[in-house]
Design a protein around this motif. Structure first.
Motif, PDB file in Angstrom:
ATOM      1  N   LEU A 118      -6.607  -8.420   3.458  1.00 22.75           N
ATOM      2  CA  LEU A 118      -6.987  -7.006   3.356  1.00 22.75           C
ATOM      3  C   LEU A 118      -6.648  -6.250   4.633  1.00 22.75           C
ATOM      4  CD1 LEU A 118     -10.359  -7.203   1.420  1.00 22.75           C
ATOM      5  CD2 LEU A 118      -8.185  -6.283   0.598  1.00 22.75           C
ATOM      6  N   GLN A 119      -6.747  -6.906   5.779  1.00 19.58           N
ATOM      7  CA  GLN A 119      -6.352  -6.265   7.038  1.00 19.58           C
ATOM      8  C   GLN A 119      -4.868  -5.924   7.004  1.00 19.58           C
ATOM      9  OE1 GLN A 119      -8.301  -5.383   9.991  1.00 19.58           O
ATOM     10  NE2 GLN A 119      -6.416  -4.178  10.054  1.00 19.58           N
ATOM     11  N   TRP A 120      -4.057  -6.862   6.512  1.00 20.74           N
ATOM     12  CA  TRP A 120      -2.614  -6.599   6.394  1.00 20.74           C
ATOM     13  C   TRP A 120      -2.344  -5.440   5.435  1.00 20.74           C
ATOM     14  CZ3 TRP A 120      -1.618 -12.473   5.654  1.00 20.74           C
ATOM     15  CH2 TRP A 120      -1.578 -13.097   6.898  1.00 20.74           C
ATOM     16  N   GLN A 121      -3.054  -5.424   4.315  1.00 17.88           N
ATOM     17  CA  GLN A 121      -2.874  -4.332   3.351  1.00 17.88           C
ATOM     18  C   GLN A 121      -3.289  -2.997   3.961  1.00 17.88           C
ATOM     19  OE1 GLN A 121      -4.651  -5.083  -0.504  1.00 17.88           O
ATOM     20  NE2 GLN A 121      -3.971  -7.224  -0.471  1.00 17.88           N
ATOM     21  N   LEU A 122      -4.391  -3.008   4.695  1.00 17.72           N
ATOM     22  CA  LEU A 122      -4.864  -1.781   5.343  1.00 17.72           C
ATOM     23  C   LEU A 122      -3.863  -1.312   6.398  1.00 17.72           C
ATOM     24  CD1 LEU A 122      -7.150   0.268   5.427  1.00 17.72           C
ATOM     25  CD2 LEU A 122      -8.327  -1.226   7.052  1.00 17.72           C
ATOM     26  N   ASP A 123      -3.358  -2.239   7.177  1.00 13.62           N
ATOM     27  CA  ASP A 123      -2.336  -1.883   8.168  1.00 13.62           C
ATOM     28  C   ASP A 123      -1.093  -1.306   7.493  1.00 13.62           C
ATOM     29  OD1 ASP A 123      -4.016  -2.847  10.157  1.00 13.62           O
ATOM     30  OD2 ASP A 123      -2.903  -4.722  10.437  1.00 13.62           O
ATOM     31  N   ASP A 124      -0.699  -1.891   6.380  1.00 18.48           N
ATOM     32  CA  ASP A 124       0.494  -1.437   5.658  1.00 18.48           C
ATOM     33  C   ASP A 124       0.323  -0.025   5.111  1.00 18.48           C
ATOM     34  OD1 ASP A 124       3.128  -1.874   4.351  1.00 18.48           O
ATOM     35  OD2 ASP A 124       1.909  -1.761   2.518  1.00 18.48           O
ATOM     36  N   VAL A 125      -0.788   0.217   4.445  1.00 21.33           N
ATOM     37  CA  VAL A 125      -0.983   1.541   3.855  1.00 21.33           C
ATOM     38  C   VAL A 125      -1.203   2.593   4.950  1.00 21.33           C
ATOM     39  CG1 VAL A 125      -3.484   1.408   3.430  1.00 21.33           C
ATOM     40  CG2 VAL A 125      -2.050   2.800   1.942  1.00 21.33           C
ATOM     41  N   THR A 126      -1.850   2.208   6.036  1.00 21.78           N
ATOM     42  CA  THR A 126      -2.028   3.134   7.153  1.00 21.78           C
ATOM     43  C   THR A 126      -0.681   3.501   7.757  1.00 21.78           C
ATOM     44  OG1 THR A 126      -4.229   2.275   7.642  1.00 21.78           O
ATOM     45  CG2 THR A 126      -3.103   3.422   9.415  1.00 21.78           C
ATOM     46  N   TYR A 127       0.154   2.502   7.978  1.00 26.78           N
ATOM     47  CA  TYR A 127       1.497   2.743   8.513  1.00 26.78           C
ATOM     48  C   TYR A 127       2.287   3.665   7.583  1.00 26.78           C
ATOM     49  CZ  TYR A 127       6.337   1.913   9.836  1.00 26.78           C
ATOM     50  OH  TYR A 127       7.650   2.091  10.195  1.00 26.78           O
ATOM     51  N   THR A 128       2.235   3.393   6.291  1.00 27.64           N
ATOM     52  CA  THR A 128       2.978   4.197   5.318  1.00 27.64           C
ATOM     53  C   THR A 128       2.477   5.636   5.293  1.00 27.64           C
ATOM     54  OG1 THR A 128       3.344   2.215   3.998  1.00 27.64           O
ATOM     55  CG2 THR A 128       3.749   4.319   2.920  1.00 27.64           C
ATOM     56  N   LEU A 129       1.164   5.825   5.377  1.00 24.24           N
ATOM     57  CA  LEU A 129       0.602   7.179   5.442  1.00 24.24           C
ATOM     58  C   LEU A 129       1.101   7.909   6.686  1.00 24.24           C
ATOM     59  CD1 LEU A 129      -3.144   7.000   4.350  1.00 24.24           C
ATOM     60  CD2 LEU A 129      -1.473   8.705   3.615  1.00 24.24           C
ATOM     61  N   CYS A 130       1.087   7.220   7.824  1.00 26.86           N
ATOM     62  CA  CYS A 130       1.542   7.848   9.065  1.00 26.86           C
ATOM     63  C   CYS A 130       3.018   8.231   8.994  1.00 26.86           C
ATOM     64  CB  CYS A 130       1.279   6.923  10.254  1.00 26.86           C
ATOM     65  SG  CYS A 130      -0.465   6.788  10.706  1.00 26.86           S
ATOM     66  N   VAL A 131       3.844   7.315   8.520  1.00 24.87           N
ATOM     67  CA  VAL A 131       5.275   7.596   8.416  1.00 24.87           C
ATOM     68  C   VAL A 131       5.533   8.740   7.434  1.00 24.87           C
ATOM     69  CG1 VAL A 131       7.489   6.655   7.629  1.00 24.87           C
ATOM     70  CG2 VAL A 131       6.012   5.296   9.123  1.00 24.87           C
ATOM     71  N   SER A 132       4.839   8.718   6.319  1.00 25.06           N
ATOM     72  CA  SER A 132       5.053   9.725   5.269  1.00 25.06           C
ATOM     73  C   SER A 132       4.632  11.121   5.702  1.00 25.06           C
ATOM     74  CB  SER A 132       4.275   9.343   4.009  1.00 25.06           C
ATOM     75  OG  SER A 132       4.740   8.126   3.513  1.00 25.06           O
ATOM     76  N   THR A 133       3.663  11.192   6.610  1.00 31.50           N
ATOM     77  CA  THR A 133       3.161  12.495   7.051  1.00 31.50           C
ATOM     78  C   THR A 133       3.662  12.876   8.436  1.00 31.50           C
ATOM     79  OG1 THR A 133       1.137  11.455   7.886  1.00 31.50           O
ATOM     80  CG2 THR A 133       1.068  12.368   5.646  1.00 31.50           C
ATOM     81  N   GLY A 134       4.438  11.987   9.069  1.00 35.07           N
ATOM     82  CA  GLY A 134       4.974  12.292  10.391  1.00 35.07           C
ATOM     83  C   GLY A 134       3.909  12.295  11.474  1.00 35.07           C
ATOM     84  N   THR A 135       2.918  11.433  11.346  1.00 35.09           N
ATOM     85  CA  THR A 135       1.822  11.386  12.307  1.00 35.09           C
ATOM     86  C   THR A 135       1.756  10.012  12.957  1.00 35.09           C
ATOM     87  OG1 THR A 135       0.269  10.745  10.571  1.00 35.09           O
ATOM     88  CG2 THR A 135       0.471  13.106  11.033  1.00 35.09           C
ATOM     89  N   ARG A 136       0.843   9.876  13.941  1.00 37.69           N
ATOM     90  CA  ARG A 136       0.742   8.620  14.683  1.00 37.69           C
ATOM     91  C   ARG A 136      -0.582   7.895  14.492  1.00 37.69           C
ATOM     92  NH1 ARG A 136       4.388   7.655  18.988  1.00 37.69           N
ATOM     93  NH2 ARG A 136       5.947   9.290  19.114  1.00 37.69           N
ATOM     94  N   THR A 137      -1.592   8.582  14.005  1.00 37.86           N
ATOM     95  CA  THR A 137      -2.893   7.939  13.804  1.00 37.86           C
ATOM     96  C   THR A 137      -3.348   8.154  12.373  1.00 37.86           C
ATOM     97  OG1 THR A 137      -4.248   9.867  14.381  1.00 37.86           O
ATOM     98  CG2 THR A 137      -3.546   8.429  16.209  1.00 37.86           C
ATOM     99  N   VAL A 138      -4.237   7.285  11.924  1.00 36.36           N
ATOM    100  CA  VAL A 138      -4.722   7.417  10.549  1.00 36.36           C
ATOM    101  C   VAL A 138      -5.494   8.729  10.381  1.00 36.36           C
ATOM    102  CG1 VAL A 138      -6.872   6.108  10.811  1.00 36.36           C
ATOM    103  CG2 VAL A 138      -5.723   6.176   8.603  1.00 36.36           C
ATOM    104  N   ARG A 139      -6.228   9.132  11.398  1.00 37.34           N
ATOM    105  CA  ARG A 139      -6.964  10.406  11.305  1.00 37.34           C
ATOM    106  C   ARG A 139      -6.000  11.578  11.110  1.00 37.34           C
ATOM    107  NH1 ARG A 139     -11.662  12.928  15.164  1.00 37.34           N
ATOM    108  NH2 ARG A 139     -11.808  14.821  13.968  1.00 37.34           N
ATOM    109  N   GLU A 140      -4.940  11.613  11.914  1.00 41.41           N
ATOM    110  CA  GLU A 140      -3.939  12.674  11.758  1.00 41.41           C
ATOM    111  C   GLU A 140      -3.275  12.590  10.391  1.00 41.41           C
ATOM    112  OE1 GLU A 140      -1.338  11.784  14.984  1.00 41.41           O
ATOM    113  OE2 GLU A 140      -2.446  12.990  16.431  1.00 41.41           O
ATOM    114  N   ALA A 141      -2.999  11.366   9.941  1.00 45.19           N
ATOM    115  CA  ALA A 141      -2.342  11.180   8.646  1.00 45.19           C
ATOM    116  C   ALA A 141      -3.220  11.676   7.509  1.00 45.19           C
ATOM    117  CB  ALA A 141      -1.995   9.710   8.441  1.00 45.19           C
ATOM    118  N   LEU A 142      -4.514  11.402   7.574  1.00 44.90           N
ATOM    119  CA  LEU A 142      -5.424  11.861   6.523  1.00 44.90           C
ATOM    120  C   LEU A 142      -5.519  13.382   6.513  1.00 44.90           C
ATOM    121  CD1 LEU A 142      -8.220   9.156   6.858  1.00 44.90           C
ATOM    122  CD2 LEU A 142      -6.471   9.339   5.062  1.00 44.90           C
TER     123      LEU A 142
END
Length: 77
Positions: free
Chosen positions: A31-55
């Motif tokens: 689940l940690q790997w899955q969370l890291d993966d989706v967090t990374y994808t959110l950041c890349v997709s939104t052009g941000t660097r942190t999960v807070r910025e991505a959200l």
């Protein structure tokens, strides 16, 4: 500025929420790997660097999409 597809962002947000909830209930390495993966994808997709910025950016994408739909509907009437 990136302009990601709102449906894709909605799917990512749903996946993030699901994995985050499952991880908080029972943390596992998988689940940690899955969370890291989706967090990374959110950041890349939104052009941000942190999960807070991505959200926050994802919320803005969905707000713009809703406003555009609302504008389209009012022009059709």
């Amino acid at each position: 500025m990136l302009n990601p597809d709102p449906m894709f962002i909605r799917t990512l947000l749903s996946r993030y929420a699901d994995v985050q909830l499952r991880f908080s209930e029972r943390p596992t390495q998988e689940l940690q790997w899955q969370l890291d993966d989706v967090t990374y994808t959110l950041c890349v997709s939104t052009g941000t660097r942190t999960v807070r910025e991505a959200l926050m950016a994802a919320d803005a994408v969905l707000e713009r999409a809703a406003a555009a739909r609302s504008g389209d509907e009012s022009q059709a009437a």
